[in-house]
Design a protein around this motif. Structure first.
Motif, PDB file in Angstrom:
ATOM      1  N   LEU B  68       0.815  -1.210   0.000  1.00 46.08           N
ATOM      2  CA  LEU B  68       0.000   0.000   0.000  1.00 46.08           C
ATOM      3  C   LEU B  68       0.853   1.267   0.000  1.00 46.08           C
ATOM      4  O   LEU B  68       1.931   1.290   0.579  1.00 46.08           O
ATOM      5  N   ASP B  69       0.342   2.280  -0.674  1.00 41.54           N
ATOM      6  CA  ASP B  69       0.880   3.616  -0.464  1.00 41.54           C
ATOM      7  C   ASP B  69      -0.013   4.249   0.592  1.00 41.54           C
ATOM      8  O   ASP B  69      -1.134   4.656   0.317  1.00 41.54           O
ATOM      9  N   TRP B  70       0.487   4.319   1.815  1.00 40.45           N
ATOM     10  CA  TRP B  70      -0.409   4.621   2.925  1.00 40.45           C
ATOM     11  C   TRP B  70       0.322   5.465   3.964  1.00 40.45           C
ATOM     12  O   TRP B  70       1.370   5.087   4.474  1.00 40.45           O
ATOM     13  N   ALA B  74      -3.804   8.003   8.060  1.00 38.57           N
ATOM     14  CA  ALA B  74      -4.769   8.346   7.022  1.00 38.57           C
ATOM     15  C   ALA B  74      -5.809   7.240   6.908  1.00 38.57           C
ATOM     16  O   ALA B  74      -5.525   6.079   7.159  1.00 38.57           O
ATOM     17  N   ALA B  75      -7.045   7.643   6.519  1.00 38.69           N
ATOM     18  CA  ALA B  75      -8.122   6.670   6.458  1.00 38.69           C
ATOM     19  C   ALA B  75      -8.041   5.821   5.193  1.00 38.69           C
ATOM     20  O   ALA B  75      -8.519   4.699   5.153  1.00 38.69           O
ATOM     21  N   THR B  76      -7.456   6.388   4.143  1.00 40.72           N
ATOM     22  CA  THR B  76      -7.437   5.653   2.880  1.00 40.72           C
ATOM     23  C   THR B  76      -6.005   5.358   2.454  1.00 40.72           C
ATOM     24  O   THR B  76      -5.068   6.049   2.833  1.00 40.72           O
ATOM     25  N   ALA B  77      -5.899   4.299   1.660  1.00 34.80           N
ATOM     26  CA  ALA B  77      -4.598   3.927   1.123  1.00 34.80           C
ATOM     27  C   ALA B  77      -4.810   3.399  -0.287  1.00 34.80           C
ATOM     28  O   ALA B  77      -5.859   2.845  -0.592  1.00 34.80           O
ATOM     29  N   THR B  78      -3.833   3.604  -1.141  1.00 35.29           N
ATOM     30  CA  THR B  78      -3.952   3.061  -2.485  1.00 35.29           C
ATOM     31  C   THR B  78      -2.965   1.915  -2.652  1.00 35.29           C
ATOM     32  O   THR B  78      -1.849   1.954  -2.130  1.00 35.29           O
ATOM     33  N   VAL B  86      10.119  -2.066  -4.998  1.00 40.49           N
ATOM     34  CA  VAL B  86      10.902  -1.528  -6.109  1.00 40.49           C
ATOM     35  C   VAL B  86      11.594  -0.250  -5.661  1.00 40.49           C
ATOM     36  O   VAL B  86      12.800  -0.056  -5.848  1.00 40.49           O
ATOM     37  N   GLU B  87      10.824   0.613  -4.991  1.00 43.60           N
ATOM     38  CA  GLU B  87      11.412   1.869  -4.527  1.00 43.60           C
ATOM     39  C   GLU B  87      12.560   1.607  -3.572  1.00 43.60           C
ATOM     40  O   GLU B  87      13.631   2.210  -3.668  1.00 43.60           O
ATOM     41  N   ARG B 287       5.308   7.017   6.556  1.00 44.17           N
ATOM     42  CA  ARG B 287       5.059   6.163   5.403  1.00 44.17           C
ATOM     43  C   ARG B 287       4.879   4.712   5.856  1.00 44.17           C
ATOM     44  O   ARG B 287       5.834   3.933   5.867  1.00 44.17           O
ATOM     45  N   ALA B 288       3.665   4.383   6.218  1.00 44.25           N
ATOM     46  CA  ALA B 288       3.410   3.070   6.808  1.00 44.25           C
ATOM     47  C   ALA B 288       3.649   1.934   5.812  1.00 44.25           C
ATOM     48  O   ALA B 288       4.265   0.922   6.159  1.00 44.25           O
TER      49      ALA B 288
END
Lengths: 293, 320
Positions: B68-70, B74-78, B86-87, B287-288
């Motif tokens: 996740l990008d989270w 935050a309530a939402t994550a993508t 990779v990063e 950055r969880a």
């Protein structure tokens, strides 16, 4: 001249014999003393510094002994942060946490050894593998869970995630396996159930092992850092190691070393004293598994 | 329906197809074993459930978070799939994290084991005071890393520390130690070795004491020098101990956190995997997802070592 039998006896086993004295000191005591000093001197330095007046610490002319020993640094630390509260929190977390852990370990180990159950081996394996999972890896998911349950800055939030005990269970299981089955069988014939067998036989004869588990658990609970650091941000709920972090300037500028050494003494001394009194049990617990067959 | 009803042999008098005698499988579940199962559940369940919830569940959850990008909180994550990995493996910061982890792990494990062996040899003599010395040397291992880190920070203080004073008396200027990114890692390593060498010493001492004295005496009679006896008799016989220490030290070194955190709060060339994972989630970045990916990388490393250890233990059991 008749040969003197005493002189004929080889003397290499007597370290303080005249011939060996020099060798004993150079090869035996010097390394020993060196190793002891390397450990001891920094701790002594900490204790002495914590009793010094600010002017004696912030100086480029070092002196070993404080001129007029005082507890001013401890008072300063207490007025900068809730120092007594940190100590109390650490005591509460350590006492509750290690008590529950020991009880859980005793019950689980008893069940694994003395109670018949079809999936015992699977459950033991599960516990054994958990022993090897580092707690640090589970920090983030546990934080999300505990925070969601409203456990931030609470005692239960600090204590709960660490309660499951693989180490204590494993160590006690190994010990219980060595108990002679005959004493338990005779109790069974007398009509004792599991509860009676546990408290009247297994626990009383296992006091040294349980004490070892208790001591090792107390040491690790007292020193626990990463989890309390994450789960508390309110000074009133911090444990000592976390609270001490508050005393350190994060920018690395000149620190109030007297105060910090007072803090270090308070976090190190209790375990040091327990260790000094009971080191045999703690060492045997912590080096468990190292003895090769 | 009728079939279901008649199959209840206890209450109905309808013809029973199965013989009423209990099969061996049934017998295993008689009253006593059932009661035992309940006792087992009552005794073991709390601990097992806690372990499942707070040790096993996080392993799975971490994998999920790592995709996740989270932002923490935050309530939402993508979902980004393997993007975080990779990063991590392509960014220059990360290669420094892996490098620092490697340096820290190798030097602390090697340092503590070698010094530990030397101390163990010093302790393994029939001299008065070895019991006391053993306790003193082991003591740092049980102490709070935070407290230990503070004591050494003071000793290393560039202006008021003992070390700078010693350097001054021999006419040298003190380096900036903790503030110098090149030296901060060395400092942290020294303190970690100091804290852990007693553990290695005590384990090695146990190994040394299990070596049969006849072997050493035989070697001495054959004219082997003490160095030769050490390399040809003692070291080979210590190899199981060395392997045990190597694995346990590697595991604990990869998990080292408190000393690094107290000595270099925001990392100063000292970001190991565990510390970077902490900084990414709980430092200023929040950055969880990325942090979870790093901890998965760490866990993978630990898993490999644990597997090696289990293999070795298994083999040892076969040989003994």
């Amino acid at each position: 001249m008749s040969t003197n039998t005493v002189e004929a006896t080889p003397r290499r086993d007597r370290p303080f014999s005249w011939q060996n004295l020099g060798k004993t000191i150079a090869g035996g005591y010097v390394p020993l003393l060196l190793a002891t000093m390397v450990v001891f001197v920094p701790l002594l330095w900490m204790m002495l510094s914590s009793l010094k007046a600010p002017g004696e610490i912030v100086t480029t002319n070092l002196t070993w002994l404080p001129k007029s020993p005082s507890f001013q640094n401890y008072a300063d630390a207490a007025s900068t942060v809730p120092f007594a509260r940190f100590f109390l929190n650490s005591v509460i977390v350590t006492v509750i946490g290690s008590t529950i852990k020991c009880v859980l370990a005793v019950f689980t180990a008893y069940a694994l050894v003395f109670v018949r159950f079809p999936f015992k081996r699977v459950i033991f394996l599960l516990i054994l593998v958990a022993l090897m999972v580092p707690p640090q890896v589970s920090v983030l998911p546990n934080y999300v869970l505990i925070a969601g349950m409203g456990g931030l800055n609470t005692y239960w939030g600090i204590i709960l995630p660490g309660l499951g005990t693989a180490f204590g269970t494993f160590l006690l299981r190994q010990h219980f396996l060595t108990l002679p089955p005959a004493i338990l069988e005779s109790a069974e014939i007398d009509g004792a159930g599991h509860w009676r067998k546990l408290w009247k036989i297994v626990v009383p004869v296992s006091v040294p092992s349980i004490a070892t588990v208790a001591l090792v658990t107390i040491v690790s609970e007292w020193n626990e850092y990463i989890w309390p650091l994450i789960v508390t941000d309110h000074p009133d709920m911090m444990t000592l190691p976390v609270g001490l972090t508050q005393l350190v300037n994060s920018d690395g500028s000149t620190q109030n070393w007297g105060m910090l050494m007072a803090g270090a003494v308070i976090v190190l001394l209790p375990i040091l004293l327990i260790f000094a009194a009971l080191q045999r049990y703690i060492v045997s617990g912590l080096t468990q598994g190292s003895v090769t067959g | 329906m009728g079939r279901l009803g008649t199959s209840n042999a206890q209450t109905s008098r309808a013809p029973v197809h199965r013989p009423p005698i209990s099969t061996p499988k049934n017998r295993r579940w008689n009253r006593r074993t059932r009661r035992d199962a309940w006792v087992f559940a009552a005794f073991a369940a709390p601990n097992v459930l806690l372990i499942l919830l707070f040790t096993y569940r996080p392993l799975v959850t971490n994998f999920y978070y790592s995709t996740l990008d989270w932002t923490l909180g935050a309530a939402t994550a993508t979902s980004v799939g393997l993007g975080n990995y990779v990063e991590f493996f392509t960014s220059p910061d990360a290669s420094s994290v892996l490098g620092v982890t490697a340096i820290f792990t190798i030097t602390t494990v090697g340092g503590a084991m070698m010094l530990g062996l030397l101390v163990a040899l010093a302790l393994n003599q029939r001299l008065k005071g070895t019991t006391f010395a053993r306790a003193v040397v082991f003591a740092p291992y049980v102490l709070s890393g935070v407290g230990v880190g503070l004591v050494w920070l003071f000793i290393f203080d560039p202006t008021y520390g003992v070390l700078s004073w010693m350097l001054r008396t021999v006419g040298q200027a003190s380096p900036q130690w903790v503030n110098d990114p090149k030296l901060a890692l060395l400092m942290v390593i020294i303190v970690y070795v100091w804290k852990n060498l007693g553990y290695c010493a005590v384990v090695y001492l146990a190994g040394l004491q299990s070596i049969p004295t006849q072997l050493l005496e035989a070697a001495a009679l054959d004219g082997a020098s003490s160095l030769r006896r050490f390399t040809s008799v003692v070291l080979p016989l210590l190899s199981p101990t060395t392997f045990f220490l190597l694995i346990t030290s590697l595991l604990s070194s990869l998990q080292a956190f408190d000393i690094i955190r107290i000595m270099t709060p925001s990392g100063n060339g000292t970001s190991t995997l565990i510390f970077d994972s902490y900084l990414q989630a709980f430092g200023s970045y929040n950055r969880a997802g990325y942090s979870a990916a790093i901890s998965v990388v760490l866990f993978a490393g630990l898993l490999v070592m644990t597997a090696v250890q289990l293999r070795f233990v298994e083999r040892k059991v076969h040989y003994s």
